[in-house]
Design a protein around this motif. Structure first.
Motif, PDB file in Angstrom:
ATOM      1  N   MET A 124      21.397 -19.834 -18.478  1.00 25.82           N
ATOM      2  CA  MET A 124      20.877 -20.101 -20.018  1.00 25.82           C
ATOM      3  C   MET A 124      20.880 -19.007 -21.189  1.00 25.82           C
ATOM      4  SD  MET A 124      17.271 -21.754 -21.791  1.00 25.82           S
ATOM      5  CE  MET A 124      16.283 -20.448 -21.244  1.00 25.82           C
ATOM      6  N   LYS A 125      22.033 -19.222 -22.059  1.00 22.96           N
ATOM      7  CA  LYS A 125      22.838 -18.887 -23.043  1.00 22.96           C
ATOM      8  C   LYS A 125      21.081 -18.350 -24.047  1.00 22.96           C
ATOM      9  CE  LYS A 125      27.299 -17.995 -22.860  1.00 22.96           C
ATOM     10  NZ  LYS A 125      28.829 -17.926 -23.936  1.00 22.96           N
ATOM     11  N   VAL A 126      20.701 -17.503 -24.419  1.00 26.51           N
ATOM     12  CA  VAL A 126      19.900 -17.837 -25.274  1.00 26.51           C
ATOM     13  C   VAL A 126      20.317 -16.626 -26.473  1.00 26.51           C
ATOM     14  CG1 VAL A 126      17.220 -17.009 -26.070  1.00 26.51           C
ATOM     15  CG2 VAL A 126      17.979 -18.104 -23.683  1.00 26.51           C
ATOM     16  N   PHE A 127      19.335 -16.805 -27.404  1.00 27.25           N
ATOM     17  CA  PHE A 127      20.586 -15.799 -29.007  1.00 27.25           C
ATOM     18  C   PHE A 127      18.551 -15.960 -29.399  1.00 27.25           C
ATOM     19  CE2 PHE A 127      21.476 -13.702 -33.053  1.00 27.25           C
ATOM     20  CZ  PHE A 127      23.266 -13.696 -32.784  1.00 27.25           C
ATOM     21  N   ILE A 128      18.638 -14.226 -29.567  1.00 30.88           N
ATOM     22  CA  ILE A 128      17.219 -14.170 -30.168  1.00 30.88           C
ATOM     23  C   ILE A 128      17.290 -13.329 -31.539  1.00 30.88           C
ATOM     24  CG2 ILE A 128      14.952 -12.981 -29.597  1.00 30.88           C
ATOM     25  CD1 ILE A 128      15.642 -12.691 -26.489  1.00 30.88           C
ATOM     26  N   ILE A 129      17.115 -13.930 -32.116  1.00 34.37           N
ATOM     27  CA  ILE A 129      16.660 -13.158 -34.016  1.00 34.37           C
ATOM     28  C   ILE A 129      15.897 -12.462 -33.746  1.00 34.37           C
ATOM     29  CG2 ILE A 129      16.973 -13.326 -36.141  1.00 34.37           C
ATOM     30  CD1 ILE A 129      19.780 -14.885 -35.386  1.00 34.37           C
ATOM     31  N   GLY A 130      15.609 -10.644 -33.903  1.00 33.19           N
ATOM     32  CA  GLY A 130      14.585 -10.232 -33.888  1.00 33.19           C
ATOM     33  C   GLY A 130      14.218  -9.427 -32.506  1.00 33.19           C
ATOM     34  N   VAL A 131      15.668  -9.667 -31.487  1.00 37.14           N
ATOM     35  CA  VAL A 131      15.646  -9.106 -31.020  1.00 37.14           C
ATOM     36  C   VAL A 131      15.124  -7.166 -30.447  1.00 37.14           C
ATOM     37  CG1 VAL A 131      17.821  -8.408 -30.484  1.00 37.14           C
ATOM     38  CG2 VAL A 131      16.827  -9.225 -28.393  1.00 37.14           C
ATOM     39  N   SER A 132      15.093  -6.694 -31.304  1.00 34.28           N
ATOM     40  CA  SER A 132      14.751  -5.992 -31.351  1.00 34.28           C
ATOM     41  C   SER A 132      13.532  -4.988 -31.892  1.00 34.28           C
ATOM     42  CB  SER A 132      15.005  -4.975 -32.314  1.00 34.28           C
ATOM     43  OG  SER A 132      15.427  -5.136 -33.907  1.00 34.28           O
TER      44      SER A 132
ATOM     45  N   LEU B 210      14.196 -12.566 -19.662  1.00 33.40           N
ATOM     46  CA  LEU B 210      15.498 -13.826 -19.696  1.00 33.40           C
ATOM     47  C   LEU B 210      16.439 -13.063 -18.829  1.00 33.40           C
ATOM     48  CD1 LEU B 210      15.112 -15.187 -23.195  1.00 33.40           C
ATOM     49  CD2 LEU B 210      14.052 -16.551 -20.626  1.00 33.40           C
ATOM     50  N   VAL B 211      16.708 -11.529 -18.804  1.00 36.01           N
ATOM     51  CA  VAL B 211      17.218 -11.474 -17.823  1.00 36.01           C
ATOM     52  C   VAL B 211      17.490 -10.856 -17.022  1.00 36.01           C
ATOM     53  CG1 VAL B 211      18.982  -8.818 -17.274  1.00 36.01           C
ATOM     54  CG2 VAL B 211      18.596  -9.674 -20.253  1.00 36.01           C
ATOM     55  N   GLU B 212      15.902 -10.811 -16.625  1.00 35.39           N
ATOM     56  CA  GLU B 212      15.494 -10.882 -15.171  1.00 35.39           C
ATOM     57  C   GLU B 212      15.362 -12.208 -14.234  1.00 35.39           C
ATOM     58  OE1 GLU B 212      11.357  -9.385 -13.916  1.00 35.39           O
ATOM     59  OE2 GLU B 212      12.090  -7.374 -14.835  1.00 35.39           O
ATOM     60  N   ARG B 213      15.470 -13.589 -15.297  1.00 33.78           N
ATOM     61  CA  ARG B 213      15.497 -14.498 -14.794  1.00 33.78           C
ATOM     62  C   ARG B 213      17.282 -15.218 -14.317  1.00 33.78           C
ATOM     63  NH1 ARG B 213      12.236 -18.616 -16.084  1.00 33.78           N
ATOM     64  NH2 ARG B 213       9.470 -17.567 -15.953  1.00 33.78           N
ATOM     65  N   GLY B 214      17.708 -13.891 -15.071  1.00 32.90           N
ATOM     66  CA  GLY B 214      19.616 -13.913 -14.724  1.00 32.90           C
ATOM     67  C   GLY B 214      20.143 -15.158 -16.141  1.00 32.90           C
ATOM     68  N   ASP B 215      19.335 -15.082 -16.848  1.00 33.93           N
ATOM     69  CA  ASP B 215      19.800 -15.774 -18.430  1.00 33.93           C
ATOM     70  C   ASP B 215      20.878 -14.582 -19.097  1.00 33.93           C
ATOM     71  OD1 ASP B 215      18.642 -18.301 -18.259  1.00 33.93           O
ATOM     72  OD2 ASP B 215      16.447 -16.767 -18.846  1.00 33.93           O
ATOM     73  N   ASP B 216      21.468 -15.376 -19.935  1.00 34.55           N
ATOM     74  CA  ASP B 216      22.928 -14.555 -20.498  1.00 34.55           C
ATOM     75  C   ASP B 216      21.707 -14.445 -21.878  1.00 34.55           C
ATOM     76  OD1 ASP B 216      24.969 -13.172 -22.152  1.00 34.55           O
ATOM     77  OD2 ASP B 216      26.652 -15.430 -20.800  1.00 34.55           O
ATOM     78  N   VAL B 217      21.529 -13.677 -22.462  1.00 37.31           N
ATOM     79  CA  VAL B 217      20.724 -13.140 -23.520  1.00 37.31           C
ATOM     80  C   VAL B 217      21.475 -12.788 -24.811  1.00 37.31           C
ATOM     81  CG1 VAL B 217      18.481 -11.615 -24.036  1.00 37.31           C
ATOM     82  CG2 VAL B 217      18.796 -12.986 -22.417  1.00 37.31           C
ATOM     83  N   ALA B 218      21.748 -12.935 -26.101  1.00 41.39           N
ATOM     84  CA  ALA B 218      21.898 -11.901 -26.669  1.00 41.39           C
ATOM     85  C   ALA B 218      21.665 -11.795 -27.814  1.00 41.39           C
ATOM     86  CB  ALA B 218      23.707 -12.671 -27.844  1.00 41.39           C
TER      87      ALA B 218
ATOM     88  N   GLY C  41      21.766  -4.589 -21.188  1.00 42.35           N
ATOM     89  CA  GLY C  41      21.906  -6.226 -20.527  1.00 42.35           C
ATOM     90  C   GLY C  41      22.018  -7.487 -21.393  1.00 42.35           C
ATOM     91  N   VAL C  42      21.506  -7.217 -22.511  1.00 47.01           N
ATOM     92  CA  VAL C  42      21.429  -7.909 -23.937  1.00 47.01           C
ATOM     93  C   VAL C  42      23.063  -7.757 -24.391  1.00 47.01           C
ATOM     94  CG1 VAL C  42      19.899  -8.329 -25.514  1.00 47.01           C
ATOM     95  CG2 VAL C  42      18.938  -7.402 -23.644  1.00 47.01           C
ATOM     96  N   ALA C  43      23.227  -8.527 -24.865  1.00 47.07           N
ATOM     97  CA  ALA C  43      24.872  -8.402 -26.476  1.00 47.07           C
ATOM     98  C   ALA C  43      24.283  -8.264 -27.207  1.00 47.07           C
ATOM     99  CB  ALA C  43      25.854  -9.299 -25.311  1.00 47.07           C
ATOM    100  N   ALA C  44      24.031  -7.184 -28.194  1.00 50.98           N
ATOM    101  CA  ALA C  44      23.612  -7.763 -29.488  1.00 50.98           C
ATOM    102  C   ALA C  44      24.831  -7.107 -30.898  1.00 50.98           C
ATOM    103  CB  ALA C  44      22.660  -6.898 -29.457  1.00 50.98           C
ATOM    104  N   HIS C  45      24.592  -8.105 -32.002  1.00 47.71           N
ATOM    105  CA  HIS C  45      25.893  -7.849 -32.831  1.00 47.71           C
ATOM    106  C   HIS C  45      24.986  -7.426 -33.978  1.00 47.71           C
ATOM    107  CE1 HIS C  45      28.350 -11.389 -30.844  1.00 47.71           C
ATOM    108  NE2 HIS C  45      26.801 -11.468 -30.138  1.00 47.71           N
TER     109      HIS C  45
ATOM    110  N   ALA D 152      26.738 -19.393 -32.118  1.00 49.18           N
ATOM    111  CA  ALA D 152      28.078 -21.001 -31.187  1.00 49.18           C
ATOM    112  C   ALA D 152      28.058 -20.681 -29.639  1.00 49.18           C
ATOM    113  CB  ALA D 152      28.892 -20.314 -32.065  1.00 49.18           C
ATOM    114  N   GLY D 153      27.603 -21.582 -28.787  1.00 47.54           N
ATOM    115  CA  GLY D 153      27.665 -21.068 -27.455  1.00 47.54           C
ATOM    116  C   GLY D 153      26.481 -21.270 -26.795  1.00 47.54           C
ATOM    117  N   SER D 154      25.591 -20.522 -27.740  1.00 49.58           N
ATOM    118  CA  SER D 154      24.484 -20.619 -27.171  1.00 49.58           C
ATOM    119  C   SER D 154      23.411 -22.191 -26.646  1.00 49.58           C
ATOM    120  CB  SER D 154      23.219 -19.803 -27.989  1.00 49.58           C
ATOM    121  OG  SER D 154      24.176 -18.572 -28.056  1.00 49.58           O
ATOM    122  N   ASP D 155      22.162 -22.498 -25.925  1.00 41.54           N
ATOM    123  CA  ASP D 155      21.613 -22.878 -25.590  1.00 41.54           C
ATOM    124  C   ASP D 155      20.536 -23.010 -25.882  1.00 41.54           C
ATOM    125  OD1 ASP D 155      23.419 -23.969 -23.096  1.00 41.54           O
ATOM    126  OD2 ASP D 155      22.972 -22.118 -22.400  1.00 41.54           O
TER     127      ASP D 155
END
Ligand SMILES: NC(=O)c1ccc[n+]([C@@H]2O[C@H](COP(=O)([O-])OP(=O)(O)OC[C@H]3O[C@@H](n4cnc5c(N)ncnc54)[C@H](OP(=O)(O)O)[C@@H]3O)[C@@H](O)[C@H]2O)c1
Length: 223
Positions: free
Chosen positions: A1-9, A20-28, A44-48, A65-68
């Motif tokens: 699952m591709k997850v985008f988190i606003i507030g990831v910091s 989520l990374v531990e569960r194998g998700d693609d996290v940004a 392992g988190v792709a932050a912008h 775009a592209g997130s689930d």
């Protein structure tokens, strides 16, 4: 699952990303500073890098775009009114609109128990914060997306215990941030939990069981 988190910091956002990374998700996610981006990349988190308040719906949609699923965990925590309005208020609604524009079907919001500060005379900024949070809950709950709102009680930093009390209405108490993050991760992994406001506080039900107890049938049974 591709997850985008606003507030990831933030504290919960960071814990959620780790779960989520531990569960194998693609996290940004979105961060404000380059050192936050680099530190998250090492986990392992792709932050912008960007300022939520300055992004338009269009530019945010490009990032989403592209997130689930898009998760919103940012906020002022009841600080200055200007930040509450820009982040908890306009920032959350902008993110909801951007998710829709980007074609992301699912939107999860970390909110707050509406009565959390009642009777404590916490000041006008905190009253404003609760009012903004409630209005955003209303907006999200009226959206046509596959939304989910989680309202935790007072967040504390002691270790999580893996058990909670979860339901449509919970007493205002407290809960470790780790348990909130683990609950959000479990909810995101259960697509049958949708279009619900759930409140969470410390309790004795294992998180996975608590989540399963709130599955809803996709349609009303016939008859
Ligand atoms: N505190 C409680 O007891 C409580 C109870 C129930 C619900 N909540 C909700 O839970 C949410 C998450 O809590 P938390 O402990 O994870 O909060 P936190 O650690 O303070 O994280 C807040 C997040 O919001 C971002 N943010 C704050 N101001 C911003 C601004 N002006 N522009 C852009 N981003 C901004 C922060 O980014 P930076 O890292 O760049 O600052 C961070 O990512 C809160 O926002 C609140 O709505 C809190």
């Amino acid at each position: 699952m591709k997850v985008f988190i606003i507030g990831v910091s933030g504290a919960v956002g960071r814990l959620l990303a780790g779960d989520l990374v531990e569960r194998g998700d693609d996290v940004a996610g979105l961060v404000r500073r380059d050192e936050q981006r680099a530190e998250l990349a090492a986990r392992g988190v792709a932050a912008h890098v960007g300022e939520l308040a300055d992004l338009t719906v269009d530019s945010l949609a490009e990032l989403l775009a592209g997130s689930d699923v898009v998760v919103f965990t940012a906020g002022s925590n009841g600080g200055a009114r200007q930040i509450t309005a820009a982040i908890d208020g306009e920032g959350a609604v902008k993110t909801l609109d951007a998710a829709r524009l980007a074609g992301v079907g699912r939107f999860a919001l970390l909110s707050v128990l509406p009565e959390a500060g009642r009777g404590q005379d916490l000041g006008e900024d905190v009253e404003f914060y609760f009012a903004v949070k409630k209005l955003v809950d209303v907006t999200v709950s009226m959206s046509d997306l596959d939304w989910l709102i989680l309202r935790p009680s007072l967040l504390v930093d002691r270790d999580g215990i893996g058990t909670i009390s979860l339901g449509p209405a919970q007493p205002h108490d407290e809960i470790p941030r780790q348990d909130v993050a683990a609950t959000l991760a479990a909810l995101l992994h259960e697509p049958r939990i949708r279009r619900q406001i759930l409140e969470v506080t410390q309790g004795s039900t294992p998180i996975a069981w608590a989540v399963l107890a709130h599955l809803r049938p996709r349609r009303w049974p016939e008859g």
